[in-house]
Design a protein around this motif. Structure first.
Motif, PDB file in Angstrom:
ATOM      1  N   LEU A  14      12.775  -1.206 -31.314  1.00 31.06           N
ATOM      2  CA  LEU A  14      13.955  -0.822 -32.087  1.00 31.06           C
ATOM      3  C   LEU A  14      15.208  -0.792 -31.208  1.00 31.06           C
ATOM      4  O   LEU A  14      16.323  -0.807 -31.716  1.00 31.06           O
ATOM      5  N   PHE A  61       8.768   8.528 -38.129  1.00 25.48           N
ATOM      6  CA  PHE A  61      10.092   9.068 -37.867  1.00 25.48           C
ATOM      7  C   PHE A  61      10.148  10.560 -38.185  1.00 25.48           C
ATOM      8  O   PHE A  61       9.428  11.048 -39.051  1.00 25.48           O
ATOM      9  N   ALA A 101      11.323   8.836 -43.317  1.00 22.98           N
ATOM     10  CA  ALA A 101      11.723   7.470 -43.678  1.00 22.98           C
ATOM     11  C   ALA A 101      10.784   6.839 -44.681  1.00 22.98           C
ATOM     12  O   ALA A 101      10.442   5.665 -44.583  1.00 22.98           O
ATOM     13  N   PHE A 123       9.750   5.328 -48.395  1.00 25.51           N
ATOM     14  CA  PHE A 123      10.459   4.580 -49.429  1.00 25.51           C
ATOM     15  C   PHE A 123      10.374   5.411 -50.702  1.00 25.51           C
ATOM     16  O   PHE A 123       9.327   5.489 -51.328  1.00 25.51           O
ATOM     17  N   HIS A 146      11.508   5.137 -53.642  1.00 30.37           N
ATOM     18  CA  HIS A 146      11.336   4.530 -54.960  1.00 30.37           C
ATOM     19  C   HIS A 146       9.920   4.004 -55.137  1.00 30.37           C
ATOM     20  O   HIS A 146       9.633   3.376 -56.143  1.00 30.37           O
ATOM     21  N   MET A 147       9.066   4.248 -54.151  1.00 29.30           N
ATOM     22  CA  MET A 147       7.675   3.800 -54.264  1.00 29.30           C
ATOM     23  C   MET A 147       6.759   5.014 -54.290  1.00 29.30           C
ATOM     24  O   MET A 147       7.050   6.037 -53.671  1.00 29.30           O
ATOM     25  N   TYR A 197       2.438  -0.700 -48.253  1.00 31.29           N
ATOM     26  CA  TYR A 197       3.585  -1.584 -47.985  1.00 31.29           C
ATOM     27  C   TYR A 197       3.344  -2.546 -46.822  1.00 31.29           C
ATOM     28  O   TYR A 197       3.546  -3.755 -46.948  1.00 31.29           O
ATOM     29  N   ARG A 240       0.919   5.590 -43.724  1.00 28.96           N
ATOM     30  CA  ARG A 240       1.593   4.308 -43.849  1.00 28.96           C
ATOM     31  C   ARG A 240       1.597   3.577 -42.510  1.00 28.96           C
ATOM     32  O   ARG A 240       1.390   2.363 -42.444  1.00 28.96           O
ATOM     33  N   ASP A 298      19.738   5.637 -45.158  1.00 30.40           N
ATOM     34  CA  ASP A 298      19.195   5.993 -43.857  1.00 30.40           C
ATOM     35  C   ASP A 298      18.689   4.740 -43.133  1.00 30.40           C
ATOM     36  O   ASP A 298      17.750   4.107 -43.588  1.00 30.40           O
ATOM     37  N   GLU A 354      16.889   4.477 -40.694  1.00 30.25           N
ATOM     38  CA  GLU A 354      15.491   4.607 -40.269  1.00 30.25           C
ATOM     39  C   GLU A 354      14.536   4.032 -41.312  1.00 30.25           C
ATOM     40  O   GLU A 354      13.426   3.622 -40.986  1.00 30.25           O
ATOM     41  N   ILE A 355      14.974   4.014 -42.575  1.00 28.35           N
ATOM     42  CA  ILE A 355      14.103   3.459 -43.609  1.00 28.35           C
ATOM     43  C   ILE A 355      13.944   1.956 -43.388  1.00 28.35           C
ATOM     44  O   ILE A 355      12.842   1.417 -43.519  1.00 28.35           O
ATOM     45  N   GLU A 370      14.275   0.528 -40.463  1.00 28.05           N
ATOM     46  CA  GLU A 370      13.493   0.395 -39.231  1.00 28.05           C
ATOM     47  C   GLU A 370      12.010   0.588 -39.525  1.00 28.05           C
ATOM     48  O   GLU A 370      11.156  -0.129 -38.980  1.00 28.05           O
ATOM     49  N   ALA A 371      11.711   1.540 -40.401  1.00 30.76           N
ATOM     50  CA  ALA A 371      10.308   1.768 -40.768  1.00 30.76           C
ATOM     51  C   ALA A 371       9.731   0.501 -41.386  1.00 30.76           C
ATOM     52  O   ALA A 371       8.616   0.084 -41.052  1.00 30.76           O
ATOM     53  N   VAL A 383      13.160  -2.761 -50.012  1.00 34.95           N
ATOM     54  CA  VAL A 383      13.392  -1.398 -49.539  1.00 34.95           C
ATOM     55  C   VAL A 383      14.848  -0.964 -49.712  1.00 34.95           C
ATOM     56  O   VAL A 383      15.120   0.155 -50.103  1.00 34.95           O
TER      57      VAL A 383
END
Lengths: 357, 280
Positions: free
Chosen positions: A51, A80, A84, A86, A88-89, A97, A149, B170, B172-173, B175-176, B191
């Motif tokens: 990252l 994280f 972090a 998702f 909406h899932m 995912y 996940r 965010d 980080e989302i 990045e995840a 996403v």
């Protein structure tokens, strides 16, 4: 998978975040990166994940050079602090995912994905929650979904950034023990970042203490606590007393008491560190003399503040609950374990318990 | 148990009564009373009379044009506005503030000015119109011209609806998603964009509603040729100029009804999406 970090450097603009970090992590090890904020621990973790791009140095996962490997190619599981997820899932879709986004050739069948999700939900103890949305879960549950996940993609290494930082104290405690169990069961090489010393000492096989972009010590929790390599670690982890002393004629003294012999040629001011529980009241010849200044109840123990003759500042040590002592009493303090640093370098360690000096 | 106890959920916030009263008063004075007057005027024609007017070929053509183009323009603005919002929130570049301010110009500019400017550029002798005319493409004085004007005035609605939500997203989302192996495209599609759907729908609804009623910026560039490039709001003005007040109110009522039905539908979709996207 084992990880080898050599000479890793990172500079943000002009301010260095990491300078020259070397670290070897054994396969299956759980290692904690501990340090105050700004010590570079999160930067190190993010570089491992791809990252952030390092300014210099190299990283190998096993024999595989990570330079030029994209985030996607590294196959790391990253958890994280903010979860972090998702949102909406559903929980099940979140966990699935990483498998669903694979190219068709390597993607497992829908049935294989479903059974993997089922298995992971069991592992993180969230069976029955697959249809929920992250917004309907508590913080601890969300973090468990995030872990499931990350594990779903069979990562080479598992990286956790302050995984419990946003949780209540009690939930944190439970999750620590639980994460350790999961680690023992799945055997992933795991690196986690924390600023909480209890968390690092309780969970890790080894702890790497970072300060100002460099690693100060890498050792087992016992060694980190009992035998800190630097003054910083004495101050950062646990309680410690610091006494300014002088080295003269190859000896370290407090007042008239000779504490230890140090190598010849070392002269001048030095710092002596010891933990409150590593000292005792004793009138023997190896004890430093002092005056009891104050007494305080400290959890299950009683803690006394003592002013040593010939040393500036008061020290603290644990006293027997029943001892008939009052402020103003003269007494002797025997140090069972301490370390002496001159110019930030350790010149002497004494441990009476093991008779090593 | 009194009526207010049974209908209103207790709230720890004081002032529900006065706040709701003030809201209803403004809404009533500014929105409902004028619209009620409109409907009342039109009701003289009867439902049959209104339908008869709506199905007159010239009026039906104008209504189709207005709603159809407003819809298409709003659709294009979803893409354009989304990209502009993305650029404004995701990148730091010199002139970003300037671009940010420029987005609001269609809000601030008198619409007639915008209309004249667009006409001057896209007319067959204009900067863009002339080369296109050489290629045989005519923009000004055709429905394409109207479409461009509607895209122009709808863009800020889209950008300003999406931008704040995107700015809050965010990182980080993303990045995840990347650490889980997703390509950049998959990350954006699966996403980033889905949680933005409510904001996109809001922007779409605003741009659509504005486009349907837009008059000033369109009348210059459209050429106002009946059955071809005549918009419904213009037809209302034409009716008024012909002292056909009943006809004008009838067209207005039809537009009002369709618009209200559309906005209601969009709001329902909105509520459903928000729930799906986890804004509980």
């Amino acid at each position: 998978m084992d990880i080898h970090i050599r000479g890793l450097r990172k500079t943000f603009g002009v301010s260095p975040a990491l300078h020259g970090v070397d670290l070897d992590i054994a396969s299956g090890e759980l290692i904690g990166l501990l340090g105050p904020s700004g010590s570079g621990k999160t930067t190190l973790l993010r570089i491992l994940a791809g990252l952030e791009t390092p300014t210099g140095g190299d990283i190998h996962f096993g024999d595989l050079d990570m330079a030029g490997q994209s985030i996607q190619e590294r196959r790391v599981g990253f958890v994280f602090q903010s979860y972090a997820l998702f949102r909406h899932m559903t929980v099940a879709d979140n966990i699935a995912y990483g498998l669903r986004v694979r190219p068709r050739a390597t993607r497992p069948s829908a049935r294989a994905i479903a059974s993997r999700v089922e298995e992971l939900l069991g592992l993180v103890q969230l069976t029955g929650y697959e249809g929920r949305y992250p917004g309907q879960l508590s913080g601890g549950q969300r973090q468990r979904v995030a872990l499931a996940r990350a594990l779903a993609v069979e990562p080479r290494v598992l990286l956790l950034d302050e995984p419990f930082g946003a949780l209540d104290a009690q939930v944190r405690k439970d999750l620590r023990r639980w994460l350790r169990e999961i680690h023992d069961r799945t055997g992933h090489t795991t690196v986690f970042v924390t600023h909480d010393q209890d968390e690092a000492l309780e969970m890790s096989d080894r702890v790497a203490v970072l300060n100002r972009g460099a690693i100060e010590q890498v050792a087992t929790p016992d060694a980190i606590y009992d035998d800190p390599a630097t003054p910083f670690i004495y101050g950062f982890i646990g309680d410690a007393n610091r006494v300014e002393i002088n080295l003269r004629g190859g000896q370290a003294r407090i007042g008239d008491t000779v504490l230890a012999r140090v190598g010849a040629g070392k002269e001048g001011p030095a710092e002596l560190f010891f933990r409150p529980e590593h000292a005792a009241i004793d009138d023997g010849p190896r004890s430093a003399r002092g005056t009891l200044v104050a007494l305080r109840r400290f959890g299950a123990k009683r803690r006394g503040e003592i002013r040593l003759d010939g040393a500036a500042g008061d020290i603290e040590l644990d006293l027997p609950i029943g001892a008939a002592l009052k402020p103003g009493d003269r007494l002797g303090v025997r140090l069972d374990r301490f370390a002496i640093f001159a110019d930030g370098r350790r010149v002497s360690v004494l441990d009476l318990a093991t008779r090593a000096a | 148990m009194s009526l207010s106890d049974s209908l209103v959920k207790p709230s720890p916030l004081p002032g529900f009564g006065p706040a709701l009263g003030a809201a209803l008063l403004w809404l009533g004075l500014l929105v409902l009373v004028p619209l009620a007057a409109l409907v009342w005027r039109a009701s003289g024609l009867g439902l049959g009379g209104i339908i008869a007017i709506a199905t007159q070929p010239r009026i039906a053509a104008a209504l189709r044009l207005s709603f159809g183009l407003a819809f298409l323009a709003a659709v294009l603005n979803v893409v354009l506005g989304g990209i502009v919002a993305w650029v404004l929130t995701r990148y730091e570049f010199p002139g970003r503030r300037l671009l940010d301010a420029a987005v609001d110009l269609p809000f601030a500019l008198p619409t007639a000015v915008a209309g004249i400017a667009l006409t001057a550029i896209y007319a067959p002798n204009g900067w863009i119109g002339a080369p296109l005319a050489a290629l045989g493409v005519k923009i000004a004085f055709t429905p394409i011209g109207i479409f461009i004007a509607l895209v122009f005035i709808g863009l800020p609605f889209m950008v300003r609806s999406v931008e704040p939500v995107l700015a809050e997203f965010d990182p980080e989302i993303e990045e995840a998603s990347a650490t889980l192996g997703a390509s950049r495209l998959k990350t954006v599609l699966q996403v980033v964009l889905p949680p933005l759907a409510p904001a996109f729908i809001t922007g779409f609804a605003l741009a659509l509603a504005r486009g349907v009623g837009e008059y000033g910026s369109v009348v210059f560039i459209s050429g106002n040729i009946p059955f071809f490039s005549e918009i419904a709001p213009l037809l209302i003005v034409v009716k008024l100029e012909e002292f056909d007040e009943a006809g004008a109110t009838a067209v207005a009522t039809i537009m009002l009804t369709i618009s209200f039905a559309m906005l209601l539908l969009i709001n329902l979709v909105q509520g459903w999406t928000r729930k799906r996207m986890g804004h509980v």
